[in-house]
Design an enzyme around this catalytic site. Structure first.
Site: not given
Ligand code: AMP
Ligand code: ZN
Length: 144
Positions: A101, A103
């Site tokens: 993903h 950001h």
């Molecule tokens: P990463 O550290 O790059 O893997 O980022 C994971 C991101 O996913 C974090 O910024 C979380 O806040 C976000 N996240 C986790 N669960 C959810 C969810 N159910 N819906 C939306 N965002 C999420």
């Protein structure tokens, strides 16, 4: 194929809710549940790949073609002056959800978001050359 117990696969499949802002056959974008700033969006491939280095290039291209439009929309919608596009790849790089993903983090001057590192230096020009050479060699042998 969906990853076992993968939160983002569950969002893609509509099994858990998310505030979706955009969808295509290859990717979806939704609000991060814990935003760095309001309007923080995650652009997520529909298919489950844990890390970016494992994605077939053609799929990656298709999934990412809307990134410029999405970035523009996030900036205009939030009134942001800038935007960080961040991909945490691997646990050591801060990846928590093992489903690729991006950001998209809208930025304003004086906000509290920190995405930075200490600028480093190479020991000498030999290290510059050998580092670049190792990457060029890796590109021409094995891998994708
Ligand atoms: P990463 O550290 O790059 O893997 O980022 C994971 C991101 O996913 C974090 O910024 C979380 O806040 C976000 N996240 C986790 N669960 C959810 C969810 N159910 N819906 C939306 N965002 C999420
Ligand atoms: Zn997944």
């Amino acid at each position: 194929m969906a990853g076992a117990d993968c939160v983002f696969c569950k969002i893609v499949q509509g099994q858990i809710p998310a505030e979706i802002v955009w969808q295509s056959p290859w990717a979806i974008a939704f609000l991060d549940i814990n935003p760095a700033n309001p309007g923080h969006v995650l652009l997520v491939l529909r298919e489950h790949y844990a890390t970016v280095d494992t994605i077939p290039p053609a799929l990656f291209g298709s999934a990412l073609q809307e990134l410029p439009r999405l970035a523009d929309a996030v900036m205009r919608a939030t009134g942001a002056e800038g935007l960080n596009v961040v991909l945490n790849n691997g646990k050591v790089a801060g990846q928590v959800i093992d489903h690729v993903h991006f950001h998209l983090i809208p930025r304003r001057s004086g906000d509290s978001v920190t995405i930075r590192w200490e600028p480093g230096t190479y020991r000498d020009s030999a290290e510059v050359t050998s580092t670049a050479e190792r990457i060029r060699a890796a590109l021409s042998t094995g891998g994708q």
